[in-house]
Each structure stands twice: as C-alpha cells, then as structure tokens.
Design an enzyme around this catalytic site. Structure first.
Site, PDB file in Angstrom:
ATOM      1  N   PRO A   1      29.502 -67.763 -38.039  1.00  0.00           N
ATOM      2  CA  PRO A   1      28.355 -67.288 -37.607  1.00  0.00           C
ATOM      3  C   PRO A   1      28.169 -67.375 -35.937  1.00  0.00           C
ATOM      4  O   PRO A   1      28.300 -68.412 -35.357  1.00  0.00           O
ATOM      5  CB  PRO A   1      27.228 -68.315 -38.244  1.00  0.00           C
TER       6      PRO A   1
ATOM      7  N   CYS B   1      25.287 -65.820 -32.965  1.00  0.00           N
ATOM      8  CA  CYS B   1      23.895 -65.189 -32.510  1.00  0.00           C
ATOM      9  C   CYS B   1      24.283 -64.216 -31.560  1.00  0.00           C
ATOM     10  O   CYS B   1      25.068 -64.421 -30.750  1.00  0.00           O
ATOM     11  CB  CYS B   1      23.040 -66.433 -31.886  1.00  0.00           C
TER      12      CYS B   1
ATOM     13  N   ALA C   1      22.925 -67.074 -37.311  1.00  0.00           N
ATOM     14  CA  ALA C   1      21.823 -67.948 -37.474  1.00  0.00           C
ATOM     15  C   ALA C   1      20.525 -66.956 -37.780  1.00  0.00           C
ATOM     16  O   ALA C   1      20.116 -66.169 -36.882  1.00  0.00           O
ATOM     17  CB  ALA C   1      21.488 -68.949 -36.629  1.00  0.00           C
TER      18      ALA C   1
ATOM     19  N   GLN D   1      23.714 -67.416 -42.680  1.00  0.00           N
ATOM     20  CA  GLN D   1      23.407 -68.824 -42.441  1.00  0.00           C
ATOM     21  C   GLN D   1      21.930 -68.942 -42.024  1.00  0.00           C
ATOM     22  O   GLN D   1      21.337 -67.976 -41.383  1.00  0.00           O
ATOM     23  CB  GLN D   1      24.248 -68.985 -40.981  1.00  0.00           C
TER      24      GLN D   1
ATOM     25  N   TYR E   1      20.403 -78.426 -34.079  1.00  0.00           N
ATOM     26  CA  TYR E   1      19.172 -77.928 -34.370  1.00  0.00           C
ATOM     27  C   TYR E   1      18.488 -78.713 -35.402  1.00  0.00           C
ATOM     28  O   TYR E   1      18.972 -79.713 -35.895  1.00  0.00           O
ATOM     29  CB  TYR E   1      19.460 -76.459 -35.044  1.00  0.00           C
TER      30      TYR E   1
ATOM     31  N   ARG F   1      27.106 -76.214 -42.981  1.00  0.00           N
ATOM     32  CA  ARG F   1      27.521 -76.500 -41.668  1.00  0.00           C
ATOM     33  C   ARG F   1      27.136 -77.736 -40.970  1.00  0.00           C
ATOM     34  O   ARG F   1      25.790 -78.038 -40.811  1.00  0.00           O
ATOM     35  CB  ARG F   1      27.283 -75.258 -40.554  1.00  0.00           C
TER      36      ARG F   1
ATOM     37  N   ARG G   1      34.628 -66.727 -31.186  1.00  0.00           N
ATOM     38  CA  ARG G   1      35.064 -66.012 -30.136  1.00  0.00           C
ATOM     39  C   ARG G   1      36.326 -64.925 -30.287  1.00  0.00           C
ATOM     40  O   ARG G   1      36.169 -63.718 -29.756  1.00  0.00           O
ATOM     41  CB  ARG G   1      35.156 -66.750 -28.972  1.00  0.00           C
TER      42      ARG G   1
HETATM   43  C1  FNR Z   1      28.064 -69.461 -31.662  1.00  0.00           C
HETATM   44  N1  FNR Z   1      28.230 -70.408 -32.526  1.00  0.00           N
HETATM   45  C2  FNR Z   1      27.369 -70.528 -33.673  1.00  0.00           C
HETATM   46  N2  FNR Z   1      27.333 -71.305 -34.617  1.00  0.00           N
HETATM   47  C3  FNR Z   1      26.420 -71.611 -35.626  1.00  0.00           C
HETATM   48  O1  FNR Z   1      26.384 -72.418 -36.420  1.00  0.00           O
HETATM   49  N3  FNR Z   1      25.188 -70.484 -35.804  1.00  0.00           N
HETATM   50  C4  FNR Z   1      25.203 -69.582 -34.758  1.00  0.00           C
HETATM   51  O2  FNR Z   1      24.339 -68.683 -34.942  1.00  0.00           O
HETATM   52  C5  FNR Z   1      25.968 -69.801 -33.661  1.00  0.00           C
HETATM   53  N4  FNR Z   1      26.070 -68.533 -32.616  1.00  0.00           N
HETATM   54  C6  FNR Z   1      27.014 -68.693 -31.670  1.00  0.00           C
HETATM   55  C7  FNR Z   1      27.023 -67.480 -30.722  1.00  0.00           C
HETATM   56  C8  FNR Z   1      28.156 -67.273 -29.757  1.00  0.00           C
HETATM   57  C9  FNR Z   1      27.993 -66.153 -28.867  1.00  0.00           C
HETATM   58  C10 FNR Z   1      29.121 -68.204 -29.970  1.00  0.00           C
HETATM   59  C11 FNR Z   1      30.292 -67.892 -28.952  1.00  0.00           C
HETATM   60  C12 FNR Z   1      29.180 -69.081 -30.658  1.00  0.00           C
HETATM   61  C13 FNR Z   1      29.261 -71.217 -32.519  1.00  0.00           C
HETATM   62  C14 FNR Z   1      30.635 -70.394 -33.269  1.00  0.00           C
HETATM   63  O3  FNR Z   1      30.135 -70.313 -34.908  1.00  0.00           O
HETATM   64  C15 FNR Z   1      31.847 -71.304 -33.431  1.00  0.00           C
HETATM   65  O4  FNR Z   1      31.538 -72.524 -34.284  1.00  0.00           O
HETATM   66  C16 FNR Z   1      32.248 -71.741 -32.041  1.00  0.00           C
HETATM   67  O5  FNR Z   1      32.283 -70.593 -31.166  1.00  0.00           O
HETATM   68  C17 FNR Z   1      33.598 -72.383 -32.096  1.00  0.00           C
HETATM   69  O6  FNR Z   1      34.636 -71.545 -32.575  1.00  0.00           O
HETATM   70  P1  FNR Z   1      35.413 -70.478 -31.692  1.00  0.00           P
HETATM   71  O7  FNR Z   1      34.493 -69.579 -31.058  1.00  0.00           O
HETATM   72  O8  FNR Z   1      36.225 -71.410 -30.928  1.00  0.00           O
HETATM   73  O9  FNR Z   1      36.439 -69.898 -32.849  1.00  0.00           O
END
Ligand code: FNR
Length: 359
Positions: free
Chosen positions: A23, A25, A57, A99, A182, A230, A325
C-alpha cells in the site's frame, strides 16, 4: 518452477503469484474520492502482473486521514470509484486488496509529500488529532487529544462501516493498518501509549483496541475472504515496541483468525536510526514466521529484484513479498521478474509481442 510465481490459496481467494503491491499513499484524492489517477495507477500494475494490488491507506473517517489528499472510505460516495478499480484489477487477474487506516496523532498534515512535516491546526483548516495519550509525534506536530472510551467505540464503528463499504466495492482482501505510528500502532507502542486504564500498561491492554477492531471487522467481512494486518514489528528504540512484542501479537492475531501478517517497521519516533538496506525488515518477518503456524507472513522493505524475492520464499522466511517503491519505478516488475526467473510471465494478450515465448 519459481516459488515467486507459484500460486497461493487462502480461503476462497487464489493469489496467482506471491507479489503484492505494497500500500502506498498517492496523496492525490479530493475528499477521499478515487480519481482517474488511482484507476490508471492501480490498473497499470495489474496489467504489470502483480498477484495482489493493495490500494493505499483508505481513511475510515475524515479525521483519520494523514492529509487532505488521502483516499477515503468513510461514506458511501467513495464506493463507486473504488469499485471501478477493483473490477479492473479482477478482470486482469490481480487480487484486489484494500488497507483500512486511521492516522491518529500523525494526521492533519498540510501537504503531504516525501518531506512534508507541516501540520494544520483546526483553526487553519485541519482537524483535531487523536491518540491513546496526549503526546505529540514530534516537536512540530499537533498535540493529540487523549481518546475516551466513546472515541474508541466510534473508531470500532468506523472500521466496521468502512469494511461494509469495502465489501460493496468488491475488495477480496482487507488489511488493517496497525503500523508506522498511526492510530492502532500508537496504542501498541509504550512510547505513545501512557494510559492507565484497560487500554494501556500491559501488552495485553495496549493490544486491546487492535484486537477489538479485528473482532468488529470480522462481523462484516465475509468469512470466505482473507484478512490481513500490517504491523511495525519494532519501533527501533529500546523503550518501544520490539520484535518479541510482535511475536506475541502475531500469535494473538493468528488465534483471532487473521490470515496474513504484513511485517513492516518504524513510525513511532521521528528520529531513530533504521538500518536501511536490501530486505532490511526481513529478520523481523523471520522472527514472526518462526512462531506462527498457519498464518501467512508478508515481507516488505527494499525487496527490489526477482532473485532476492525468490530466495526469501525458498528459505521459507516469508510467504508473500510486498513491493513498494520498485513498483513506482517499474509497474511491470512482475513480468520482468518472471523472465528473470525463467518462469512463464502472465502477459496480457495485447502485450504478447513484447514477450516472445521461449522455445
Ligand atoms: C508508503 N508506505 C505505506 N505503507 C502503508 O502501510 N500504507 C500506506 O499508505 C503507505 N504509503 C506509502 C507511500 C509511499 C509513496 C511510499 C514510498 C511508501 C510504505 C510502503 O508500503 C512500504 O512498506 C515501504 O515503502 C517499504 O517498501 P519498499 O518501498 O522498500 O519496497
């Protein structure tokens, strides 16, 4: 045969591979409504071959948002835009996951982006933020209202209503966001929870609201569909929530009937040192995998290539690989990963000429 591209069935849902879009945002919604941006963003990654797409989220109430750009599911008007997305994801072979979130004390940000730390007060057009205790997240954050029992009842009702709407919108997987500082995580962590009633103190008390939310959600989430949570498995601070606490919680979640635990970390404190590097959160997932029986474990955090993901699964360190990412850089990550692992990519028909079949 690649494990990353093997299927997994949980309850009535079959995941065609182990890749989950984590997930993320987009901060691109107005009034919580999914727009064309969301439709194209999520749809593209379904075409790209993700077994599961978790939408970002979605706030269970307007005050549960991080910022005004968050996706929402606090009213029936949000259902239509989400349904358009889930229909497309399912048509293209991806499981549609949502989520559900409440930002708690980390809400009312003015403009949310990678570096934004500006928060708006109610007088400035923001909203009052809530938390277990009146402790702000950081020096420049709003001081939250310490929640009353009535506030907690309201939260449970909001998660329940949001779940009903998620069902109406066609989601097949529901994840409760209890990570990253959160609301629900802020109850778990002894750093942010200083209550002296049934919701603070012991780990049982700090976990109470999360377990109650799960119980409430389960009254309306179909029994044949998987439920995920999560967590942040550590606050990366010795006074905080840690891996041992997470192992205990994971066992409670398993007993409560949760199907997937998605193991992230951090978010309670603004300035902790996190040992960021390839698969840096995997040891936390492994710790949990060691103590659960049937609940599936998701690993996330800097997992960026096919061999790395395949090795995690072959070592039985996790069951699902959440990719964040890397999916923003490359929506076709799964198609390429399948080629890298010499698995047969599940290529959409119109794209077949770009992926000639191996002889
Ligand atoms: C996130 N992450 C995140 N996690 C979550 O539980 N809910 C969310 O809405 C978000 N939003 C969010 C936005 C953006 C732009 C990023 C980069 C990250 C965290 C994401 O889901 C993930 O756990 C982390 O980015 C680590 O994984 P990667 O990016 O290293 O594969």
């Amino acid at each position: 045969m690649s494990k990353l591209f093997s299927s997994l069935t949980i309850k009535d849902i079959t995941f065609k591979n182990r890749i989950v879009q984590s997930p993320m945002c987009m901060y691109s919604a107005e009034d919580g409504l999914a727009s064309d941006w969301h439709f194209v963003h999520y749809g593209t990654r379904a075409i790209g071959g993700a077994g599961t797409i978790m939408t970002e989220a979605a706030a269970v109430s307007p005050e549960g948002r991080i910022s005004p750009g968050d996706l929402g599911i606090w009213s029936d008007k949000h259902i239509e835009g989400l349904k358009r997305i889930t229909s497309f994801l399912k048509q293209n072979g991806s499981v549609a996951g949502i989520q559900l979130a409440h930002a708690g004390r980390k809400g009312s940000y003015e403009v949310h982006g990678a570096d934004s730390t500006l928060m708006r007060t109610k007088e400035e057009g923001g909203w009052e933020v809530m938390a277990p205790s009146a402790i702000p997240f950081s020096d420049n954050a709003l001081t939250p209202k310490a929640m009353t029992f009535q506030d907690m009842e309201t939260i449970r009702q909001q998660f329940e209503s949001a779940t009903k709407r998620a069902v109406a919108a066609g989601f097949q997987l529901l994840e409760i966001h209890s990570a990253h500082g959160y609301l629900l995580h802020s109850f778990l962590s002894p750093i942010s929870n200083k209550r002296d009633d049934d919701y603070g103190g012991s780990i049982e008390n700090r976990s109470r609201l999360l377990l109650e939310v799960i119980e409430t959600v389960q009254t309306v989430w179909p029994k044949n569909l998987p439920l995920a949570v999560r967590i942040s498995a550590t606050d990366w601070d010795e006074s905080g929530w840690d891996s041992e606490s997470s192992q205990w919680l994971a066992q409670q979640l398993e007993q409560a009937g949760v199907d997937i635990i998605d193991v992230s970390s951090g978010g309670t404190l603004p300035n902790v040192t996190i040992p960021v590097g390839p698969a840096y959160q995997l040891p936390l997932a492994k710790d949990i995998k060691a103590v659960v029986k049937t609940m599936k474990v998701g690993a996330v955090g800097m997992i960026t290539n096919a061999e790395q993901a395949e090795t995690i699964l072959l070592n039985d360190d996790a069951d699902l690989i959440y990719i964040g990412r890397e999916f923003l850089r490359n929506p076709y990550f799964p198609l390429q990963a399948a080629q890298d692992l010499r698995a047969e990519p599940d290529v959409p028909k119109p794209y077949e000429r770009a992926f000639p079949k191996r002889k």
